[in-house]
Scaffold this motif. Structure first.
Motif, PDB file in Angstrom:
ATOM      1  N   CYS A 168       4.301   0.727  -2.913  1.00 61.01           N
ATOM      2  CA  CYS A 168       4.542  -0.515  -3.659  1.00 61.01           C
ATOM      3  C   CYS A 168       3.256  -1.046  -4.275  1.00 61.01           C
ATOM      4  O   CYS A 168       3.233  -1.464  -5.438  1.00 61.01           O
ATOM      5  CB  CYS A 168       5.162  -1.569  -2.742  1.00 61.01           C
ATOM      6  N   VAL A 169       2.192  -1.072  -3.488  1.00 58.90           N
ATOM      7  CA  VAL A 169       0.913  -1.564  -3.996  1.00 58.90           C
ATOM      8  C   VAL A 169       0.454  -0.717  -5.178  1.00 58.90           C
ATOM      9  O   VAL A 169       0.046  -1.235  -6.226  1.00 58.90           O
ATOM     10  CB  VAL A 169      -0.153  -1.560  -2.877  1.00 58.90           C
ATOM     11  N   ARG A 170       0.521   0.595  -5.012  1.00 61.53           N
ATOM     12  CA  ARG A 170       0.071   1.492  -6.083  1.00 61.53           C
ATOM     13  C   ARG A 170       0.904   1.294  -7.354  1.00 61.53           C
ATOM     14  O   ARG A 170       0.352   1.254  -8.461  1.00 61.53           O
ATOM     15  CB  ARG A 170       0.166   2.950  -5.623  1.00 61.53           C
ATOM     16  N   LYS A 171       2.211   1.196  -7.204  1.00 63.83           N
ATOM     17  CA  LYS A 171       3.073   1.099  -8.378  1.00 63.83           C
ATOM     18  C   LYS A 171       2.827  -0.195  -9.154  1.00 63.83           C
ATOM     19  O   LYS A 171       2.781  -0.194 -10.382  1.00 63.83           O
ATOM     20  CB  LYS A 171       4.544   1.184  -7.961  1.00 63.83           C
ATOM     21  N   GLU A 186      -0.205   8.126   2.584  1.00 62.03           N
ATOM     22  CA  GLU A 186      -0.064   7.347   1.366  1.00 62.03           C
ATOM     23  C   GLU A 186       1.358   7.348   0.816  1.00 62.03           C
ATOM     24  O   GLU A 186       1.631   6.692  -0.188  1.00 62.03           O
ATOM     25  CB  GLU A 186      -1.048   7.844   0.299  1.00 62.03           C
ATOM     26  N   ASP A 187       2.283   8.052   1.478  1.00 58.17           N
ATOM     27  CA  ASP A 187       3.679   7.956   1.065  1.00 58.17           C
ATOM     28  C   ASP A 187       4.398   6.822   1.795  1.00 58.17           C
ATOM     29  O   ASP A 187       5.592   6.608   1.604  1.00 58.17           O
ATOM     30  CB  ASP A 187       4.416   9.284   1.278  1.00 58.17           C
ATOM     31  N   ASN A 188       3.688   6.066   2.617  1.00 56.72           N
ATOM     32  CA  ASN A 188       4.243   4.871   3.256  1.00 56.72           C
ATOM     33  C   ASN A 188       4.739   3.913   2.179  1.00 56.72           C
ATOM     34  O   ASN A 188       4.104   3.738   1.137  1.00 56.72           O
ATOM     35  CB  ASN A 188       3.170   4.204   4.128  1.00 56.72           C
ATOM     36  N   ALA A 221       8.574   6.078   5.257  1.00 52.76           N
ATOM     37  CA  ALA A 221       8.451   6.307   3.821  1.00 52.76           C
ATOM     38  C   ALA A 221       9.802   6.543   3.176  1.00 52.76           C
ATOM     39  O   ALA A 221      10.739   7.023   3.796  1.00 52.76           O
ATOM     40  CB  ALA A 221       7.555   7.522   3.589  1.00 52.76           C
ATOM     41  N   ARG A 222       9.916   6.190   1.911  1.00 53.40           N
ATOM     42  CA  ARG A 222      11.113   6.488   1.149  1.00 53.40           C
ATOM     43  C   ARG A 222      10.727   6.581  -0.297  1.00 53.40           C
ATOM     44  O   ARG A 222       9.676   6.098  -0.712  1.00 53.40           O
ATOM     45  CB  ARG A 222      12.188   5.420   1.365  1.00 53.40           C
ATOM     46  N   MET A 275      -4.373   3.809   7.363  1.00 57.99           N
ATOM     47  CA  MET A 275      -3.139   3.117   7.689  1.00 57.99           C
ATOM     48  C   MET A 275      -3.011   3.003   9.198  1.00 57.99           C
ATOM     49  O   MET A 275      -3.115   4.012   9.916  1.00 57.99           O
ATOM     50  CB  MET A 275      -1.928   3.855   7.103  1.00 57.99           C
ATOM     51  N   VAL A 276      -2.821   1.782   9.685  1.00 58.64           N
ATOM     52  CA  VAL A 276      -2.626   1.522  11.109  1.00 58.64           C
ATOM     53  C   VAL A 276      -1.309   0.782  11.280  1.00 58.64           C
ATOM     54  O   VAL A 276      -1.040  -0.184  10.562  1.00 58.64           O
ATOM     55  CB  VAL A 276      -3.783   0.676  11.695  1.00 58.64           C
ATOM     56  N   VAL A 277      -0.466   1.216  12.204  1.00 57.36           N
ATOM     57  CA  VAL A 277       0.812   0.558  12.488  1.00 57.36           C
ATOM     58  C   VAL A 277       0.845   0.202  13.970  1.00 57.36           C
ATOM     59  O   VAL A 277       0.639   1.056  14.834  1.00 57.36           O
ATOM     60  CB  VAL A 277       2.010   1.455  12.139  1.00 57.36           C
TER      61      VAL A 277
END
Length: 379
Positions: free
Chosen positions: A117-120, A110-112, A22-23, A96-98
């Protein structure tokens, strides 16, 4: 009527993502972001997009990228045939799965970055983000100078545009995607090839990010030495000086120009000089001892070599032998493996652990598929 509209719909493109930790987003106001998301539109494009069926699941692929190429600091980059995949599907709850690179350490909340990006994007389009399941299949190592954060940006932004009803295959919306991603990144050397593929030169002109493709010689191969240890981009950028000497600027201008000419005219031999740099590599050598690895790669037969992005990955250029088709015989692969062995041995003598990978440039950038609630493919 609905059936014919579906069949005529132009493919809606989404992005791929190089999942990363996250960033935070830039401090750009939501109003200005929404204004940018409006992008260029026309009556016809608005009508076409109104016919799109709601997307229930999006499968997005995005390539790794290498940037700078030596003298092209924050300006040059090309895509590599190493891919991350993100699958975004509507669900009854967030998940979320990685898998693959970054598994066990990339944020699953959700800070991923992809989720942000999707939310914004959806918010800028006047839509709330529904509960979504994100599945990230990563082959691009994070924080190694191979564009993992740019891949995550491009994937998330493009997925948000697609979920919001935008056709990301059109030139106007691909340009919009570039503006969004480059504004977040602060430069476009990685995001441009992630979107458009190939070798891209990118810069900002009067508030607009501009990019143009450069020819890549046939038969070019990329030998990457990827250290086990990471090098955060923020730390690598922090060591760069605020000012440079004029002689260093001239040094890089000349070599960057020669580098473009080498690619445009398929000249391999001058790359060992054309990929020299005095703007960023010399200031980062105390963080990672890459110079001996570059030297040994050149002595083993590489045409040129450089610190990929902010590092610590070192990329050596090989290929261009015979009829320049790397799949037509074993010679190109053999010579690339010789360089690979030299780089790994060089790193071992320095006490640096890592692995090597031989890749080819990717002429293609982001691509995706969308599916409706019944599983029928929409594009």
């Amino acid at each position: 009527m609905a059936t014919s509209a579906r069949s005529r719909a132009v493919p809606l493109l989404v992005a791929r993502r190089g999942a990363r930790s996250a960033r935070s987003f830039s401090s750009e106001s939501s109003s200005s972001y929404s204004k940018l998301t409006t992008g260029f539109s026309s009556r016809i494009s608005n009508v076409q997009e109104s016919f799109f069926y709601p997307v229930d699941r999006v499968v997005v692929n995005v390539p790794a990228t290498t940037a700078n190429l030596g003298p092209g600091f924050d300006s040059f980059g090309f895509a590599l045939d190493v891919w991350n995949r993100v699958i975004v599907q509507k669900s009854d709850r967030f998940e979320m799965v990685v898998e693959g690179e970054g598994e066990g350490r990339i944020s699953l909340t959700e800070d991923n970055l992809v989720v942000q990006c999707v939310r914004k994007v959806l918010h800028s389009l006047g839509k709330e983000m529904p509960p979504l399941r994100f599945e990230c299949q990563n082959a691009v190592p994070p924080t190694r100078g191979m564009g993992s954060s740019s891949a995550a940006l491009v994937a998330g932004l493009a997925a948000g545009l697609a979920l919001g009803g935008k056709d990301v295959t059109t030139p106007a919306n691909k340009k919009l995607l570039l503006q969004l991603a480059a504004n977040e990144e602060g430069h476009a050397d990685n995001v441009a090839p992630a979107i458009y593929g190939g070798f891209q030169i990118a810069f900002n002109a009067e508030g607009h990010w501009i990019t143009q493709r450069v020819h890549i010689p046939d038969g070019l191969q990329c030998v990457l030495f990827i250290p086990d240890d990471e090098m955060p981009t923020t730390e690598a950028r922090a060591v760069l000086p605020a000012k440079i000497d004029r002689k260093d600027a001239i040094f890089n201008i000349a070599r960057a120009s020669m580098l473009i000419n080498c690619f445009a005219t398929s000249q391999f031999d001058p790359l060992r000089m054309a990929m020299e740099d005095r703007l960023h590599q010399q200031y980062r050598k105390h963080m990672f001892p890459f110079e001996p690895i570059i030297k040994d790669a050149l002595e083993a037969g590489a045409h040129g070599a450089f610190l990929s992005g902010a590092g610590p990955t070192v990329l050596a250029i090989t290929g261009g032998v015979g009829i320049a088709n790397v799949g037509s015989d074993t010679m190109s692969q053999f010579l690339a493996e010789v360089v690979s062995d030299a780089m790994v041995s060089s790193a071992a003598r320095l006490g640096v652990r890592g692995t090597a990978h031989i890749a080819t440039p990717s002429y293609f950038g982001l691509h995706s598929n969308g599916y409706d609630r019944d599983g029928e493919q929409l594009w």
